[in-house]
Motif scaffolding. Structure first.
Motif, PDB file in Angstrom:
ATOM      1  N   VAL A 108       0.830  -1.205   0.000  1.00  0.00           N
ATOM      2  CA  VAL A 108       0.000   0.000   0.000  1.00  0.00           C
ATOM      3  C   VAL A 108       0.865   1.255   0.000  1.00  0.00           C
ATOM      4  O   VAL A 108       0.597   2.210  -0.739  1.00  0.00           O
ATOM      5  CB  VAL A 108      -0.959  -0.006   1.203  1.00  0.00           C
ATOM      6  CG1 VAL A 108      -1.627   1.363   1.366  1.00  0.00           C
ATOM      7  CG2 VAL A 108      -2.027  -1.085   1.035  1.00  0.00           C
ATOM      8  N   HIS A 111       2.529   1.313  -3.682  1.00  0.00           N
ATOM      9  CA  HIS A 111       1.699   1.405  -4.886  1.00  0.00           C
ATOM     10  C   HIS A 111       0.354   2.087  -4.667  1.00  0.00           C
ATOM     11  O   HIS A 111      -0.267   2.523  -5.636  1.00  0.00           O
ATOM     12  CB  HIS A 111       1.445   0.001  -5.445  1.00  0.00           C
ATOM     13  CG  HIS A 111       2.687  -0.764  -5.772  1.00  0.00           C
ATOM     14  ND1 HIS A 111       3.616  -0.316  -6.695  1.00  0.00           N
ATOM     15  CD2 HIS A 111       3.179  -1.938  -5.294  1.00  0.00           C
ATOM     16  CE1 HIS A 111       4.614  -1.186  -6.780  1.00  0.00           C
ATOM     17  NE2 HIS A 111       4.378  -2.167  -5.943  1.00  0.00           N
ATOM     18  N   GLY A 112      -0.106   2.162  -3.429  1.00  0.00           N
ATOM     19  CA  GLY A 112      -1.419   2.737  -3.153  1.00  0.00           C
ATOM     20  C   GLY A 112      -1.361   4.002  -2.339  1.00  0.00           C
ATOM     21  O   GLY A 112      -2.266   4.308  -1.557  1.00  0.00           O
ATOM     22  N   GLY A 115      -4.375   6.459  -2.307  1.00  0.00           N
ATOM     23  CA  GLY A 115      -5.478   6.050  -1.457  1.00  0.00           C
ATOM     24  C   GLY A 115      -5.185   6.316   0.005  1.00  0.00           C
ATOM     25  O   GLY A 115      -6.046   6.797   0.752  1.00  0.00           O
ATOM     26  N   LEU A 133      -7.253  -1.004   2.363  1.00  0.00           N
ATOM     27  CA  LEU A 133      -6.633  -0.453   1.153  1.00  0.00           C
ATOM     28  C   LEU A 133      -5.900  -1.527   0.360  1.00  0.00           C
ATOM     29  O   LEU A 133      -5.770  -1.431  -0.860  1.00  0.00           O
ATOM     30  CB  LEU A 133      -5.654   0.669   1.522  1.00  0.00           C
ATOM     31  CG  LEU A 133      -6.270   2.006   1.932  1.00  0.00           C
ATOM     32  CD1 LEU A 133      -5.174   2.987   2.317  1.00  0.00           C
ATOM     33  CD2 LEU A 133      -7.128   2.582   0.817  1.00  0.00           C
ATOM     34  N   LEU A 137      -6.380  -2.853  -3.730  1.00  0.00           N
ATOM     35  CA  LEU A 137      -5.142  -2.700  -4.493  1.00  0.00           C
ATOM     36  C   LEU A 137      -4.854  -3.934  -5.336  1.00  0.00           C
ATOM     37  O   LEU A 137      -4.290  -3.829  -6.435  1.00  0.00           O
ATOM     38  CB  LEU A 137      -3.971  -2.423  -3.546  1.00  0.00           C
ATOM     39  CG  LEU A 137      -2.608  -2.169  -4.189  1.00  0.00           C
ATOM     40  CD1 LEU A 137      -2.621  -0.874  -4.989  1.00  0.00           C
ATOM     41  CD2 LEU A 137      -1.513  -2.118  -3.123  1.00  0.00           C
ATOM     42  N   ARG A 159     -13.143  -0.099  -4.822  1.00  0.00           N
ATOM     43  CA  ARG A 159     -12.726   0.243  -6.175  1.00  0.00           C
ATOM     44  C   ARG A 159     -13.949   0.488  -7.044  1.00  0.00           C
ATOM     45  O   ARG A 159     -14.958  -0.218  -6.953  1.00  0.00           O
ATOM     46  CB  ARG A 159     -11.872  -0.879  -6.755  1.00  0.00           C
ATOM     47  CG  ARG A 159     -11.276  -0.558  -8.113  1.00  0.00           C
ATOM     48  CD  ARG A 159     -10.318  -1.646  -8.569  1.00  0.00           C
ATOM     49  NE  ARG A 159      -9.070  -1.633  -7.807  1.00  0.00           N
ATOM     50  CZ  ARG A 159      -8.082  -0.779  -8.023  1.00  0.00           C
ATOM     51  NH1 ARG A 159      -8.190   0.152  -8.947  1.00  0.00           N
ATOM     52  NH2 ARG A 159      -6.977  -0.852  -7.295  1.00  0.00           N
ATOM     53  N   TYR A 259      -6.564   5.056  -8.260  1.00  0.00           N
ATOM     54  CA  TYR A 259      -5.978   3.972  -7.477  1.00  0.00           C
ATOM     55  C   TYR A 259      -5.567   2.851  -8.423  1.00  0.00           C
ATOM     56  O   TYR A 259      -6.407   2.185  -9.012  1.00  0.00           O
ATOM     57  CB  TYR A 259      -6.994   3.453  -6.453  1.00  0.00           C
ATOM     58  CG  TYR A 259      -6.385   2.786  -5.247  1.00  0.00           C
ATOM     59  CD1 TYR A 259      -5.507   3.473  -4.421  1.00  0.00           C
ATOM     60  CD2 TYR A 259      -6.705   1.472  -4.915  1.00  0.00           C
ATOM     61  CE1 TYR A 259      -4.954   2.878  -3.295  1.00  0.00           C
ATOM     62  CE2 TYR A 259      -6.164   0.870  -3.787  1.00  0.00           C
ATOM     63  CZ  TYR A 259      -5.284   1.586  -2.974  1.00  0.00           C
ATOM     64  OH  TYR A 259      -4.741   0.989  -1.863  1.00  0.00           O
ATOM     65  N   CYS A 261      -3.961  -0.834  -9.687  1.00  0.00           N
ATOM     66  CA  CYS A 261      -4.119  -2.199  -9.173  1.00  0.00           C
ATOM     67  C   CYS A 261      -2.798  -2.951  -9.356  1.00  0.00           C
ATOM     68  O   CYS A 261      -2.083  -2.736 -10.335  1.00  0.00           O
ATOM     69  CB  CYS A 261      -5.260  -2.933  -9.875  1.00  0.00           C
ATOM     70  SG  CYS A 261      -5.093  -3.084 -11.652  1.00  0.00           S
TER      71      CYS A 261
END
Length: 347
Positions: A108, A111-112, A115, A133, A137, A159, A259, A261
């Motif tokens: 997270v 890459h996230g 968010g 989260l 992801l 999402r 966001y 994936c």
């Protein structure tokens, strides 16, 4: 140009997948800019600290928590809400090491981040754990329609796709004052009973790429009405008033962020791509294009490629990806024309 045969299309996709994506698809950057967004240079100073522990070894312990087996400690961290998770992370170096190496947090924070930061800025971080989260992801499906979803709805950390965010009643949001007036409930009672509100942040929030007027807070209509109706705080007349109210354009965008994936199978990150051929059909050929605003995963786009004559024409024009193609200005600019950042200031 005649439509390519199924055998030709399959051969092109299998042999030249990367080149087909490069020539025939584009990422709709305007979809990213129209929702909650952080400037890259605002993220850089904190990104490294979020993703790593201190270089020096811990010298202090965590008291009774150090008696827990590593597996139980990880379970405890997974159950903490995000705000509490960061409070724990700041206790000492030992706490930072333990929290940083949690698998879900590693992904997270890397890459996230939009968010994570979106929930913190919206003052909703206390409502969710890191796993809330992590789960969106590692999936690419819109929770409403099942198509590729490139956005995260901050009220629920689910999402969604751009089309559902705009059109589905599930994502309706309202300023608290408007909700209170329509539902015939006092603002103070609404605040006390309806659950957390989302604090809005500066942004564009419209496709005209100009700064939008925004309320200070937003209420998630579906959740608020369900809660208030269950305890008898509002009646059916309030529900009818709320459903008939026309939302202000752009307010849903204030409750979502882009966001990506992450695929656990191939360790690849996807942000979604759109079809250049669909834009050609709409803009140059004046034809219908239901897929123009749709985002695809890589595999979804390659499947769309086999059905879109205009996309196949672009691929043929590129001579196997070796020559530039004549494409609409919108796709060349990735749907983005202005030079404003997400807060309406020069990027």
């Amino acid at each position: 140009m005649a439509k390519m045969s199924s055998i030709d299309v399959l051969a092109n996709v299998e042999k030249h997948a990367d080149a087909v994506l490069r020539v025939c698809s584009y990422h709709r950057r305007d979809f990213d800019l129209v929702v909650v967004r952080s400037r890259p240079h605002d993220m850089q100073p904190v990104q490294a600290s979020l993703q790593a522990a201190f270089e020096t070894l811990p010298t202090a312990e965590l008291g009774i928590l150090d008696r827990l087996p590593a597996e139980l400690m990880s379970m405890v961290l997974r159950e903490l809400d995000i705000r509490s998770f960061f409070h724990f992370r700041q206790v000492n170096r030992r706490a930072r090491v333990l929290s940083t190496r949690l698998w879900e947090y590693e992904l997270v924070s890397k890459h996230g981040l939009e968010g994570l930061r979106g929930l913190l800025r919206a003052e909703l971080a206390h409502c969710f754990a890191i796993d809330d989260l992590y789960q969106p992801l590692i999936t690419d499906k819109c929770s409403t329609c099942g198509a590729f979803g490139g956005l995260l709805f901050l009220f629920t950390a689910e999402r969604c796709c751009f089309d559902c965010l705009q059109s589905s009643a599930h994502y309706r949001v309202l300023p608290p004052s408007t909700f209170a007036r329509l539902a015939h409930i006092s603002p103070s009672r609404l605040k006390r009973l309806s659950g957390p509100s989302l604090r809005t942040v500066p942004g564009i929030y419209n496709m005209m790429e100009t700064p939008a007027r925004r309320p200070k807070y937003l209420v998630f209509e579906e959740k608020a009405t369900q809660t208030l109706l269950a305890i008898g705080a509002i009646g059916e007349d309030a529900i009818r008033n709320l459903r008939s109210w026309r939302e202000q354009s752009g307010q849903r965008f204030m409750a979502a962020t882009a966001y990506p994936c992450y695929s656990l199978e191939n360790a690849k990150l996807e942000r979604g791509v759109s079809c250049k051929g669909c834009q050609v059909r709409l803009e140059l050929l004046r034809g219908d294009s239901d897929n123009r605003d749709q985002a695809f995963s890589t595999q979804g786009f390659l499947s769309n490629f086999s059905q879109c004559v205009e996309t196949q024409r672009l691929w043929a024009e590129s001579e196997g990806g070796t020559r530039p193609v004549n494409e609409p200005e919108l796709t060349r600019r990735c749907g983005y024309f202005n030079q404003l950042g997400s807060d309406g200031l020069p990027a």
